[in-house]
Scaffold this motif. Structure first.
Motif, PDB file in Angstrom:
ATOM      1  N   ILE A   1       8.932  -0.963  -6.700  1.00 43.82           N
ATOM      2  CA  ILE A   1       8.737   0.477  -6.638  1.00 43.82           C
ATOM      3  C   ILE A   1       7.904   0.781  -5.399  1.00 43.82           C
ATOM      4  CG2 ILE A   1       7.726   2.508  -7.779  1.00 43.82           C
ATOM      5  CD1 ILE A   1       8.043   1.042 -10.451  1.00 43.82           C
ATOM      6  N   ARG A   2       8.355   1.761  -4.596  1.00 41.65           N
ATOM      7  CA  ARG A   2       7.590   2.207  -3.425  1.00 41.65           C
ATOM      8  C   ARG A   2       6.626   3.292  -3.906  1.00 41.65           C
ATOM      9  NH1 ARG A   2       7.568   0.050   1.256  1.00 41.65           N
ATOM     10  NH2 ARG A   2       9.767   0.216   1.668  1.00 41.65           N
ATOM     11  N   LEU A   3       5.376   3.284  -3.437  1.00 41.94           N
ATOM     12  CA  LEU A   3       4.398   4.308  -3.781  1.00 41.94           C
ATOM     13  C   LEU A   3       4.093   5.157  -2.558  1.00 41.94           C
ATOM     14  CD1 LEU A   3       4.002   2.120  -6.057  1.00 41.94           C
ATOM     15  CD2 LEU A   3       1.724   3.070  -6.295  1.00 41.94           C
ATOM     16  N   GLY A   4       4.018   6.459  -2.779  1.00 40.80           N
ATOM     17  CA  GLY A   4       3.725   7.378  -1.693  1.00 40.80           C
ATOM     18  C   GLY A   4       2.818   8.501  -2.143  1.00 40.80           C
ATOM     19  N   LYS A   5       2.053   9.025  -1.196  1.00 36.78           N
ATOM     20  CA  LYS A   5       1.147  10.136  -1.469  1.00 36.78           C
ATOM     21  C   LYS A   5       1.632  11.358  -0.695  1.00 36.78           C
ATOM     22  CE  LYS A   5      -3.267   9.302  -1.959  1.00 36.78           C
ATOM     23  NZ  LYS A   5      -3.499   9.463  -3.387  1.00 36.78           N
ATOM     24  N   LEU A   6       1.714  12.489  -1.403  1.00 38.74           N
ATOM     25  CA  LEU A   6       2.138  13.736  -0.786  1.00 38.74           C
ATOM     26  C   LEU A   6       1.009  14.754  -0.923  1.00 38.74           C
ATOM     27  CD1 LEU A   6       5.472  15.389  -0.610  1.00 38.74           C
ATOM     28  CD2 LEU A   6       3.643  16.769  -1.570  1.00 38.74           C
ATOM     29  N   ASP A   7       0.486  15.199   0.211  1.00 41.69           N
ATOM     30  CA  ASP A   7      -0.581  16.195   0.255  1.00 41.69           C
ATOM     31  C   ASP A   7       0.037  17.563  -0.039  1.00 41.69           C
ATOM     32  OD1 ASP A   7      -2.562  18.039   0.915  1.00 41.69           O
ATOM     33  OD2 ASP A   7      -3.116  17.019   2.774  1.00 41.69           O
ATOM     34  N   THR A   8      -0.308  18.130  -1.188  1.00 40.54           N
ATOM     35  CA  THR A   8       0.314  19.398  -1.615  1.00 40.54           C
ATOM     36  C   THR A   8      -0.090  20.572  -0.732  1.00 40.54           C
ATOM     37  OG1 THR A   8      -1.465  19.775  -3.221  1.00 40.54           O
ATOM     38  CG2 THR A   8       0.534  18.661  -4.012  1.00 40.54           C
ATOM     39  N   GLU A   9      -1.204  20.469  -0.032  1.00 40.55           N
ATOM     40  CA  GLU A   9      -1.619  21.536   0.888  1.00 40.55           C
ATOM     41  C   GLU A   9      -0.759  21.501   2.153  1.00 40.55           C
ATOM     42  OE1 GLU A   9      -4.221  23.976   0.371  1.00 40.55           O
ATOM     43  OE2 GLU A   9      -3.762  23.227  -1.625  1.00 40.55           O
TER      44      GLU A   9
ATOM     45  N   LYS B   1       0.858  -1.183   0.000  1.00 42.02           N
ATOM     46  CA  LYS B   1       0.000   0.000   0.000  1.00 42.02           C
ATOM     47  C   LYS B   1       0.896   1.235   0.000  1.00 42.02           C
ATOM     48  CE  LYS B   1      -0.675   0.350   4.991  1.00 42.02           C
ATOM     49  NZ  LYS B   1      -1.690   0.494   6.033  1.00 42.02           N
ATOM     50  N   SER B   2       0.298   2.355  -0.360  1.00 48.95           N
ATOM     51  CA  SER B   2       1.090   3.577  -0.415  1.00 48.95           C
ATOM     52  C   SER B   2       1.389   4.089   0.992  1.00 48.95           C
ATOM     53  CB  SER B   2       0.365   4.656  -1.231  1.00 48.95           C
ATOM     54  OG  SER B   2      -0.774   5.118  -0.541  1.00 48.95           O
ATOM     55  N   ILE B   3       2.430   4.905   1.061  1.00 49.11           N
ATOM     56  CA  ILE B   3       2.818   5.520   2.325  1.00 49.11           C
ATOM     57  C   ILE B   3       2.553   7.015   2.234  1.00 49.11           C
ATOM     58  CG2 ILE B   3       4.549   3.774   2.895  1.00 49.11           C
ATOM     59  CD1 ILE B   3       6.669   5.717   1.792  1.00 49.11           C
ATOM     60  N   THR B   4       2.494   7.664   3.384  1.00 44.32           N
ATOM     61  CA  THR B   4       2.331   9.114   3.428  1.00 44.32           C
ATOM     62  C   THR B   4       3.703   9.754   3.375  1.00 44.32           C
ATOM     63  OG1 THR B   4       0.300   8.909   4.702  1.00 44.32           O
ATOM     64  CG2 THR B   4       1.419  11.045   4.772  1.00 44.32           C
ATOM     65  N   ILE B   5       3.889  10.631   2.383  1.00 48.54           N
ATOM     66  CA  ILE B   5       5.157  11.337   2.234  1.00 48.54           C
ATOM     67  C   ILE B   5       5.032  12.719   2.870  1.00 48.54           C
ATOM     68  CG2 ILE B   5       6.834  12.265   0.577  1.00 48.54           C
ATOM     69  CD1 ILE B   5       6.749   9.232   0.533  1.00 48.54           C
ATOM     70  N   THR B   6       5.998  13.054   3.714  1.00 46.60           N
ATOM     71  CA  THR B   6       6.036  14.355   4.381  1.00 46.60           C
ATOM     72  C   THR B   6       7.430  14.956   4.210  1.00 46.60           C
ATOM     73  OG1 THR B   6       6.831  13.442   6.478  1.00 46.60           O
ATOM     74  CG2 THR B   6       4.431  13.509   6.163  1.00 46.60           C
ATOM     75  N   ALA B   7       7.578  16.189   4.632  1.00 45.82           N
ATOM     76  CA  ALA B   7       8.896  16.826   4.589  1.00 45.82           C
ATOM     77  C   ALA B   7       9.895  16.049   5.447  1.00 45.82           C
ATOM     78  CB  ALA B   7       8.799  18.277   5.056  1.00 45.82           C
ATOM     79  N   ALA B   8       9.421  15.452   6.525  1.00 47.16           N
ATOM     80  CA  ALA B   8      10.309  14.727   7.440  1.00 47.16           C
ATOM     81  C   ALA B   8      10.849  13.435   6.839  1.00 47.16           C
ATOM     82  CB  ALA B   8       9.575  14.422   8.743  1.00 47.16           C
TER      83      ALA B   8
ATOM     84  N   VAL C   1       0.263   1.358 -13.406  1.00 49.41           N
ATOM     85  CA  VAL C   1       1.229   0.254 -13.393  1.00 49.41           C
ATOM     86  C   VAL C   1       2.028   0.228 -14.704  1.00 49.41           C
ATOM     87  CG1 VAL C   1       1.469  -2.262 -13.367  1.00 49.41           C
ATOM     88  CG2 VAL C   1      -0.051  -1.133 -11.735  1.00 49.41           C
ATOM     89  N   ASP C   2       1.345   0.310 -15.818  1.00 44.78           N
ATOM     90  CA  ASP C   2       2.031   0.289 -17.123  1.00 44.78           C
ATOM     91  C   ASP C   2       2.964   1.478 -17.278  1.00 44.78           C
ATOM     92  OD1 ASP C   2       0.644  -2.028 -17.721  1.00 44.78           O
ATOM     93  OD2 ASP C   2      -0.807  -1.034 -19.046  1.00 44.78           O
ATOM     94  N   TRP C   3       2.502   2.664 -16.885  1.00 45.02           N
ATOM     95  CA  TRP C   3       3.336   3.869 -17.007  1.00 45.02           C
ATOM     96  C   TRP C   3       4.592   3.755 -16.138  1.00 45.02           C
ATOM     97  CZ3 TRP C   3       4.561   7.565 -13.247  1.00 45.02           C
ATOM     98  CH2 TRP C   3       5.279   8.656 -13.718  1.00 45.02           C
ATOM     99  N   ALA C   4       4.420   3.326 -14.879  1.00 49.99           N
ATOM    100  CA  ALA C   4       5.568   3.221 -13.964  1.00 49.99           C
ATOM    101  C   ALA C   4       6.566   2.180 -14.447  1.00 49.99           C
ATOM    102  CB  ALA C   4       5.080   2.881 -12.547  1.00 49.99           C
TER     103      ALA C   4
ATOM    104  N   PHE D   1      -4.514   4.168  -7.297  1.00 52.09           N
ATOM    105  CA  PHE D   1      -3.131   4.306  -6.837  1.00 52.09           C
ATOM    106  C   PHE D   1      -2.832   3.253  -5.762  1.00 52.09           C
ATOM    107  CE2 PHE D   1       0.443   6.406  -4.656  1.00 52.09           C
ATOM    108  CZ  PHE D   1       1.246   6.701  -5.744  1.00 52.09           C
ATOM    109  N   GLU D   2      -3.779   3.050  -4.836  1.00 51.15           N
ATOM    110  CA  GLU D   2      -3.609   2.029  -3.790  1.00 51.15           C
ATOM    111  C   GLU D   2      -3.506   0.638  -4.405  1.00 51.15           C
ATOM    112  OE1 GLU D   2      -2.976   2.184  -0.463  1.00 51.15           O
ATOM    113  OE2 GLU D   2      -2.769   4.305  -0.936  1.00 51.15           O
ATOM    114  N   ALA D   3      -4.352   0.359  -5.371  1.00 52.13           N
ATOM    115  CA  ALA D   3      -4.329  -0.958  -6.022  1.00 52.13           C
ATOM    116  C   ALA D   3      -3.023  -1.155  -6.787  1.00 52.13           C
ATOM    117  CB  ALA D   3      -5.530  -1.101  -6.949  1.00 52.13           C
ATOM    118  N   ALA D   4      -2.501  -0.085  -7.378  1.00 51.62           N
ATOM    119  CA  ALA D   4      -1.234  -0.177  -8.109  1.00 51.62           C
ATOM    120  C   ALA D   4      -0.088  -0.539  -7.170  1.00 51.62           C
ATOM    121  CB  ALA D   4      -0.938   1.135  -8.832  1.00 51.62           C
ATOM    122  N   ALA D   5      -0.156  -0.083  -5.929  1.00 48.02           N
ATOM    123  CA  ALA D   5       0.894  -0.410  -4.953  1.00 48.02           C
ATOM    124  C   ALA D   5       1.015  -1.914  -4.760  1.00 48.02           C
ATOM    125  CB  ALA D   5       0.613   0.274  -3.617  1.00 48.02           C
TER     126      ALA D   5
END
Length: 149
Positions: A94-102, A44-51, A141-144, A83-87
């Motif tokens: 490949i590691r998948l992560g989500k970054l909240d732009t706000e 599953k995807s992970i949460t990406i943060t500045a940290a 998946v195909d694009w990655a 995106f979750e299913a692609a993970a």
């Protein structure tokens, strides 16, 4: 001159971002974090943060596919299940992560994110591919996979 493939990889833990050395032949069977004892691959995807961004994008040997999104964005919410299913299909290669732009405006600004959703594939800190717009699971998946060739 031939280049040898390293016998082990540096993999950032999806829970605590600690860097772990994982033998290459154990990649498909996974492993556990030496610090927090969680599995190194959760499908599953992970949460990406500045940290934790640099641990996943630059210091880990795994490529990182980041979905730049925001909660108010309809296409972002529409693409989230794909995106979750692609993970599940792309890990452990490949590691998948989500970054909240706000929440992470500095990182979004650093990569000149002007529309969302935008996906960027990183390898050892370098952007190797970028795709804008919502996509289906199979398209992600195909694009990655195609970008990794």
């Amino acid at each position: 001159m031939t280049t040898q493939t390293p016998e082990s990889l540096i993999v950032a833990c999806p829970v605590c971002a600690t860097l772990n050395r994982l033998p290459r032949d154990k990649l498909s069977t996974g492993g556990t974090c030496g610090k927090c004892k969680n599995a190194l691959f959760l499908a599953k995807s992970i949460t990406i943060t500045a940290a934790n961004f640099d641990a996943y994008a630059s210091r880990s040997d795994l490529p990182l596919l980041v979905d730049f999104w925001a909660s108010w964005c309809g296409p972002c919410r529409q693409m989230a299940p794909a995106f979750e299913a692609a993970a599940k299909q792309l890990e452990p290669w490949i590691r998948l992560g989500k970054l909240d732009t706000e929440a992470e405006q500095a990182i979004a600004g650093r990569y000149n994110i002007r529309s969302i959703p935008t996906m960027i594939l990183f390898r050892k800190g370098s952007e190797i591919a970028r795709q804008g717009g919502a996509m289906s699971e199979s398209s992600i998946v195909d694009w990655a996979r195609g970008a990794m060739r």
